[in-house]
Each structure stands twice: as structure tokens, then as C-alpha cells.
Design a protein around this motif. Sequence first.
Motif, PDB file in Angstrom:
ATOM      1  N   VAL A  21       8.242  -5.361 -11.358  1.00  0.00           N
ATOM      2  CA  VAL A  21       8.334  -3.993 -10.528  1.00  0.00           C
ATOM      3  C   VAL A  21       9.654  -3.908  -9.923  1.00  0.00           C
ATOM      4  N   GLY A  77      11.177  -1.888  -6.874  1.00  0.00           N
ATOM      5  CA  GLY A  77      10.774  -1.108  -5.498  1.00  0.00           C
ATOM      6  C   GLY A  77      12.113  -0.555  -4.747  1.00  0.00           C
ATOM      7  N   THR A  80       8.642   3.622  -4.947  1.00  0.00           N
ATOM      8  CA  THR A  80       8.224   2.906  -3.432  1.00  0.00           C
ATOM      9  C   THR A  80       6.700   2.585  -3.701  1.00  0.00           C
ATOM     10  N   GLU A  81       6.092   3.115  -4.735  1.00  0.00           N
ATOM     11  CA  GLU A  81       4.742   2.732  -4.767  1.00  0.00           C
ATOM     12  C   GLU A  81       4.511   1.815  -5.810  1.00  0.00           C
ATOM     13  N   GLY A  82       5.339   1.287  -6.438  1.00  0.00           N
ATOM     14  CA  GLY A  82       5.425   0.179  -7.346  1.00  0.00           C
ATOM     15  C   GLY A  82       5.339   0.632  -8.756  1.00  0.00           C
ATOM     16  N   GLN A  83       5.312   1.811  -9.145  1.00  0.00           N
ATOM     17  CA  GLN A  83       5.128   2.271 -10.222  1.00  0.00           C
ATOM     18  C   GLN A  83       6.195   2.272 -11.633  1.00  0.00           C
TER      19      GLN A  83
END
Length: 343
Positions: free
Chosen positions: A64, A66, A54-57
Motif C-alpha cells: 500500500v 499512502g 489516503t484511504e489505502g486504495q
Amino acid sequence: MDDLDDALSEGLDPAAGAERPVVAAPEDAGERLDRVLARHLADLSRTRIKRLITEGQVALDGRVVGDAAQRVNAGDAFVVSVPAPEPAAPVPEDLPLAIAFEDAHLVVIDKPAGLVVHPAPGHAGGTLVNALLYHCGDTLSGIGGVKRPGIVHRIDKDTSGLLVVAKSDAAHKGLAAQFADHGRTGPLERAYLAFVWGVPETRGSVDAPIDRHPTHRQKMTVRQSGRHAITHWELVETYPGTDGAPLASLVRCRLETGRTHQIRVHMAHIGHPLLGDEVYGQGFRTKAARLPQAARDTLARLGRQALHAERLGFAHPVTGKPLSFDSALPEDLAALRDALSAT
């Protein structure tokens, strides 16, 4: 006796601050992304992985991803970025401080043995930094970061004696420059009293590089791959064993560099490890049996390496005035000296 660039490992998660590649296996096809990543990255919890998504990592082919519920195809190549954890801000604590000198720019502390300098795993509180935050409030230099505000150099937890802390950024920069120079061209002086096994020559130097031990990661050792390190020593006095022959000595060590555990490593390297040093002096435990009973009992109660930062001298980083401070042996080492000297 350690400069900040020689601080021991903070013990952080080895995954932190790294990119972790994951290639989906055939049996992963059709499953949720978070479940697949949790299976392949067993050191990360599924909750942690969902948060990273959810943090785009998490990325797939550079894009990305998500959605933790996204279905995975066999052969999908993901990259999971695990950011380094943000250090928690130390909490001010009303702890006693022995202050040798203080002005608006710096404070010189006479540190007791057992006091950790800055927070680390296992020592989140009760450190010198916690005490300084209470004593100095917001005046500590921020250059050292949230976990090391004002800290220019440090000495081991179980080493007693003098160290200087910066209260202003200008002082921090000036002191850091002096410690980086190691007194080669300036007035910086650091002297330590060390009780060692055996009797070294009247004076001498150890010029031997120090590196982390290849298998014991919390231990340092002399290795050619290590960093340049020089320690000078001079013999102060010697102490006999029960047979009257010299068994131990007091030496004064002066640092030309500031590596982790430098004095302890260097003196052990030349065959004279410190009394009470359980890390670098284990092979000399049997020598204690040859001490007089009073000295043997005093050493057994010591519970630390017999090392004290006796002298600290430097130029005031703002005014340029030469400053020099001396610290007498603390009670436990003074008692050891008396017991060793008794005939």
C-alpha cells in the motif's frame, strides 16, 4: 413485471468496484504519485485520487502506498482500487399511495403510471420507495438493501398496476421464493392487460430468451444468449381501423418468468408491439394514422406503453392464506379502450 435480478443498470460510474492498473511512463519519472495517476486515469479527478491514496486504495508491487506526494519511477506498476459508491439512503416522502391490501407483513400497491419503483440515477426522489418509507416507517424489510427496502419485484415506470412489498424479513423471504418459482409449483399469478397492434391468435405463448441489446444498453431484445423467458397471451377483444379491418387488440398476458420488459419485448418479437411503446414499437407509428380520430387523439395523449398489471395472486408468506387482487384499467387506458371500441 421485472424481478429484482432483472433490474436495469443503475448507471453507476463504470470505474466503480474495479481495480485499475497504471504503469508509469518514462515522462512520469520524478513526478508526484497523485499527478501521475490523474494523468493516466482521466475519468477520476485528482481530488478523488488523493482520497483513494489516503484511504489505502493504491498499491505498488503489492504494498500500500499512502503518500500522494511520493515520487514515481519509470516502470512503477500501481494498482488503484476504486470501491463501488455507497448508495444514499432514500428520504421518506409524503406521496399518495393506492393501497389494495396491508397487514403487518406486506402491502399491496396499485401503482400509477409514471411512478418509479426505487431510486436510480435521475430518480433520487419521488419513488415508491420514498413513499413507502414515509408510510411504513422502519417496518419495511431490509433485505432489499438501502435503495430497495421491501421490494420483491417491480414493474416499469410507465406501467400501471399491482405489486407487493414486504414489510417483514419473513415476508420478504417467502415472497421472493414464490417469485423465483414463477408460479410453476405455487399459487403465484401475474396477469397484465396490453393493447397491441394487429390481431394475434386467440391464445398462444412466446418462449424466447431475453438479453440486453448488444448496442442499446437500456433496451432488451430476444437473443439466444439471453435468459429463459415465457409469456402466455389470450385475445380479449379487437378494434377496427378507419377501413373497418382489425387494426389493434387487447390481450391478457400471463408471465411464467419475470424478465426486464418481458411482455413488451415478446409481443414486439411476434409482430404485435404495444400501443404507445416508443422503445419497442417505433416501426408501427404509421398504424396510428389508420385509427379513428378519437382513438388517434387518445393514443397521442397517452404518453406511455399501454400496459397494466391487472391481477396479482400469491400465498401469504406468513399465514399461507391465498390472496388475489384485481386492478381495473386506470383512467387513461380506460379512455383508450373506449376510443378504440367506438364505431
